[in-house]
Design a protein around this motif. Structure first.
Motif, PDB file in Angstrom:
ATOM      1  N   UNK A  19      93.082  -0.302  -9.209  1.00  0.00           N
ATOM      2  CA  UNK A  19      93.154  -1.131  -8.616  1.00  0.00           C
ATOM      3  C   UNK A  19      92.914  -2.879  -8.908  1.00  0.00           C
ATOM      4  N   UNK A  20      93.486  -3.609  -8.538  1.00  0.00           N
ATOM      5  CA  UNK A  20      92.575  -5.127  -9.169  1.00  0.00           C
ATOM      6  C   UNK A  20      92.722  -6.024  -8.372  1.00  0.00           C
ATOM      7  N   UNK A  21      91.257  -6.190  -8.106  1.00  0.00           N
ATOM      8  CA  UNK A  21      90.917  -7.700  -6.694  1.00  0.00           C
ATOM      9  C   UNK A  21      90.830  -8.637  -7.875  1.00  0.00           C
ATOM     10  N   UNK A  22      90.855  -9.537  -6.933  1.00  0.00           N
ATOM     11  CA  UNK A  22      90.344 -11.318  -7.618  1.00  0.00           C
ATOM     12  C   UNK A  22      89.315 -11.834  -6.240  1.00  0.00           C
ATOM     13  N   UNK A  60      89.106   2.055 -11.167  1.00  0.00           N
ATOM     14  CA  UNK A  60      89.823   3.127 -11.189  1.00  0.00           C
ATOM     15  C   UNK A  60      88.980   4.562 -10.757  1.00  0.00           C
ATOM     16  N   UNK A  61      89.955   5.056  -9.507  1.00  0.00           N
ATOM     17  CA  UNK A  61      89.379   6.173  -8.895  1.00  0.00           C
ATOM     18  C   UNK A  61      90.163   7.202  -8.616  1.00  0.00           C
ATOM     19  N   UNK A  62      90.035   9.120  -8.633  1.00  0.00           N
ATOM     20  CA  UNK A  62      90.758   9.467  -8.043  1.00  0.00           C
ATOM     21  C   UNK A  62      90.859   9.785  -6.462  1.00  0.00           C
ATOM     22  N   UNK A  63      92.241   9.996  -5.810  1.00  0.00           N
ATOM     23  CA  UNK A  63      92.882   9.999  -4.769  1.00  0.00           C
ATOM     24  C   UNK A  63      93.834  11.114  -4.877  1.00  0.00           C
ATOM     25  N   UNK A  64      93.295  11.448  -2.949  1.00  0.00           N
ATOM     26  CA  UNK A  64      94.327  11.912  -3.023  1.00  0.00           C
ATOM     27  C   UNK A  64      95.564  11.392  -1.899  1.00  0.00           C
ATOM     28  N   UNK A  65      96.738  11.639  -2.078  1.00  0.00           N
ATOM     29  CA  UNK A  65      97.495  10.420  -1.159  1.00  0.00           C
ATOM     30  C   UNK A  65      97.683   9.831  -0.064  1.00  0.00           C
ATOM     31  N   UNK A  66      97.177  10.723   1.146  1.00  0.00           N
ATOM     32  CA  UNK A  66      97.105   9.607   2.139  1.00  0.00           C
ATOM     33  C   UNK A  66      95.582  10.068   3.797  1.00  0.00           C
ATOM     34  N   UNK A  67      94.672  11.389   2.776  1.00  0.00           N
ATOM     35  CA  UNK A  67      93.875  11.534   3.928  1.00  0.00           C
ATOM     36  C   UNK A  67      92.480  11.648   2.858  1.00  0.00           C
ATOM     37  N   UNK A 118      83.400   5.426 -10.855  1.00  0.00           N
ATOM     38  CA  UNK A 118      82.381   5.629 -10.228  1.00  0.00           C
ATOM     39  C   UNK A 118      81.922   5.418  -8.305  1.00  0.00           C
ATOM     40  N   UNK A 119      83.425   4.908  -8.732  1.00  0.00           N
ATOM     41  CA  UNK A 119      83.237   4.664  -6.699  1.00  0.00           C
ATOM     42  C   UNK A 119      83.632   6.042  -6.209  1.00  0.00           C
ATOM     43  N   UNK A 120      83.913   6.788  -6.598  1.00  0.00           N
ATOM     44  CA  UNK A 120      83.476   8.577  -5.915  1.00  0.00           C
ATOM     45  C   UNK A 120      82.749   8.920  -5.784  1.00  0.00           C
ATOM     46  N   UNK A 121      81.445   8.122  -6.598  1.00  0.00           N
ATOM     47  CA  UNK A 121      80.318   8.950  -5.778  1.00  0.00           C
ATOM     48  C   UNK A 121      79.967   8.153  -4.568  1.00  0.00           C
ATOM     49  N   UNK A 122      80.653   6.832  -4.617  1.00  0.00           N
ATOM     50  CA  UNK A 122      80.117   5.431  -3.260  1.00  0.00           C
ATOM     51  C   UNK A 122      80.238   6.492  -2.153  1.00  0.00           C
ATOM     52  N   UNK A 123      80.041   5.584  -0.856  1.00  0.00           N
ATOM     53  CA  UNK A 123      80.430   5.518   0.104  1.00  0.00           C
ATOM     54  C   UNK A 123      80.302   4.032   1.331  1.00  0.00           C
ATOM     55  N   UNK A 146      85.041  10.090 -23.379  1.00  0.00           N
ATOM     56  CA  UNK A 146      85.892   9.609 -21.873  1.00  0.00           C
ATOM     57  C   UNK A 146      86.043  10.848 -21.399  1.00  0.00           C
ATOM     58  N   UNK A 147      85.104  10.812 -20.223  1.00  0.00           N
ATOM     59  CA  UNK A 147      84.381  12.054 -18.957  1.00  0.00           C
ATOM     60  C   UNK A 147      85.473  11.018 -17.802  1.00  0.00           C
ATOM     61  N   UNK A 148      86.378  11.410 -18.099  1.00  0.00           N
ATOM     62  CA  UNK A 148      87.568  10.573 -16.588  1.00  0.00           C
ATOM     63  C   UNK A 148      88.862  11.091 -17.185  1.00  0.00           C
TER      64      UNK A 148
END
Length: 357
Positions: free
Chosen positions: A350-353, A232-239, A205-210, A95-97
């Motif tokens: 995140x879970x989207x429908x 599942x993405x890594x994030x900063x809390x606000x910026x 993977x979304x971190x590689x997207x724009x 698991x590379x995450x």
């Protein structure tokens, strides 16, 4: 550039050059990284209206961009390194995450399994679904889901043929006949059965997207009516911010994350034109810090074997440099996710429908 800025650039450059030659003790390296992180974190300490203005400006900028940029560089920086290296440094699931450490006794492999199980729960996976995975790495989730849900059909996408060959070999060795892996650039990817997938999920993977507006629209077209997307993405809390090479301090952007994005925890919520949010969670960054520290320990423990692989990949003259670049990568990322006790940078789920017809 001012004289002070020029001196700062020169100092950072000298610091990194010494680090890449293995001349910088880890405690000094970590102190330097923490200082740089404090500068970045300070940029997010703004009045709420200014943060909101910055985020909405970022959202509008993303809408004008390609779905992803510099994809070939990102592929070379991580995913075409021989699998042997990652077999030495990751846990048994490869698991590379980020992993999930539920108890102090959890090993890396146990923490991998904890997070994989959490994904299944939050994505609401079941045994009879058609599942599409975007960005499958070395197949940790692909193979886990295929084994846990033998009645499901799992189609995974990777931009690396090395990864595809490894995953298909593992699937055959484990007797898993419900796995298909496609090698494709996400910019051009079109699934074999659009509009039929019960679940789509993506792990880091979304971190590689724009252009998330375009990406979410495409995914909506791939999902069946009522289908779910789990991210599942890594994030900063606000910026939110881009990984860009603007100075010597942007070492991560230059060598490991060219063209990448650091989303804010709320960033994806701005892209609900086609998919609506149903679940939203934050996972403390300390879990990722522990993951990276475990990778670092395994990297160091296998030094002779790692040096052999790096020499074959980068050439004997660059093997030592890349040995220490990988160490800096693990240490820098660990310090980032441990900053402010994991409350500054962490993980967003995140879970989207997709609306039913």
């Amino acid at each position: 550039m001012t004289m002070v800025s020029a001196l700062y650039e020169r100092a950072v450059g000298a610091f990194l050059a010494a680090t890449e030659r293995g001349m910088m003790p880890d405690f000094v390296l970590r102190a330097g990284i923490r200082y740089l992180l404090s500068v970045r974190a300070a940029a997010a300490v703004q009045p709420v209206d200014k943060l909101l203005e910055a985020t909405t400006k970022f959202v509008e900028e993303l809408k004008t961009m390609e779905v992803a940029i510099h994809t070939s560089e990102a592929n070379e920086q991580h995913y075409e390194l021989p699998t042997e290296y990652f077999l030495m440094c990751l846990g048994k699931h490869l698991k590379y995450s980020s992993c999930l450490y539920l108890t102090p006794q959890d090993t890396l492999s146990k923490a991998e399994e904890n997070m994989l199980s959490l994904y299944c729960e939050r994505a609401q996976l079941t045994n009879d679904q058609s599942i599409l995975e975007l960005g499958c790495g070395w197949g940790s989730m692909t193979l886990y889901v295929a084994a846990r849900y033998p009645g499901a059909k799992v189609t995974a996408v990777s931009n690396s043929n090395t990864q595809r060959e490894f995953i298909m070999g593992q699937a055959a060795a484990r007797g898993l006949k419900n796995v298909q892996v496609i090698t494709a650039n996400m910019v051009d990817f079109k699934p074999p059965s659009p509009g039929t997938y019960d679940r789509v999920y993506s792990i880091e993977m979304f971190e590689h997207m724009k252009n998330y507006a375009e990406l979410m629209a495409r995914i909506a077209g791939w999902l069946a009516p009522g289908g779910l997307l789990f991210v599942h993405i890594f994030v900063h809390k606000s910026l939110p911010y881009h990984f860009e090479v603007e100075s010597e301090a942007d070492w991560m952007s230059k060598y490991f994350f060219t063209g990448g994005t650091m989303p804010s925890l709320d960033l994806l919520l701005y892209f609900q034109q086609h998919l609506q949010i149903e679940g939203h969670w934050y996972v403390n960054g300390v879990h990722y810090s522990k993951t990276l520290e475990d990778w670092l320990k395994k990297h160091d423990a296998a030094t002779p074997e790692v040096m052999k692989v790096l020499s074959e990949t980068y050439g004997p003259a660059q093997a030592v440099v890349w040995f220490h670049r990988w160490r800096v990568f693990y240490i820098a990322c660990s310090e980032l996710f441990a900053y402010n006790r994991g409350e500054e940078w962490g993980l967003g789920h995140y879970l989207f429908r997709k609306p039913a017809l």
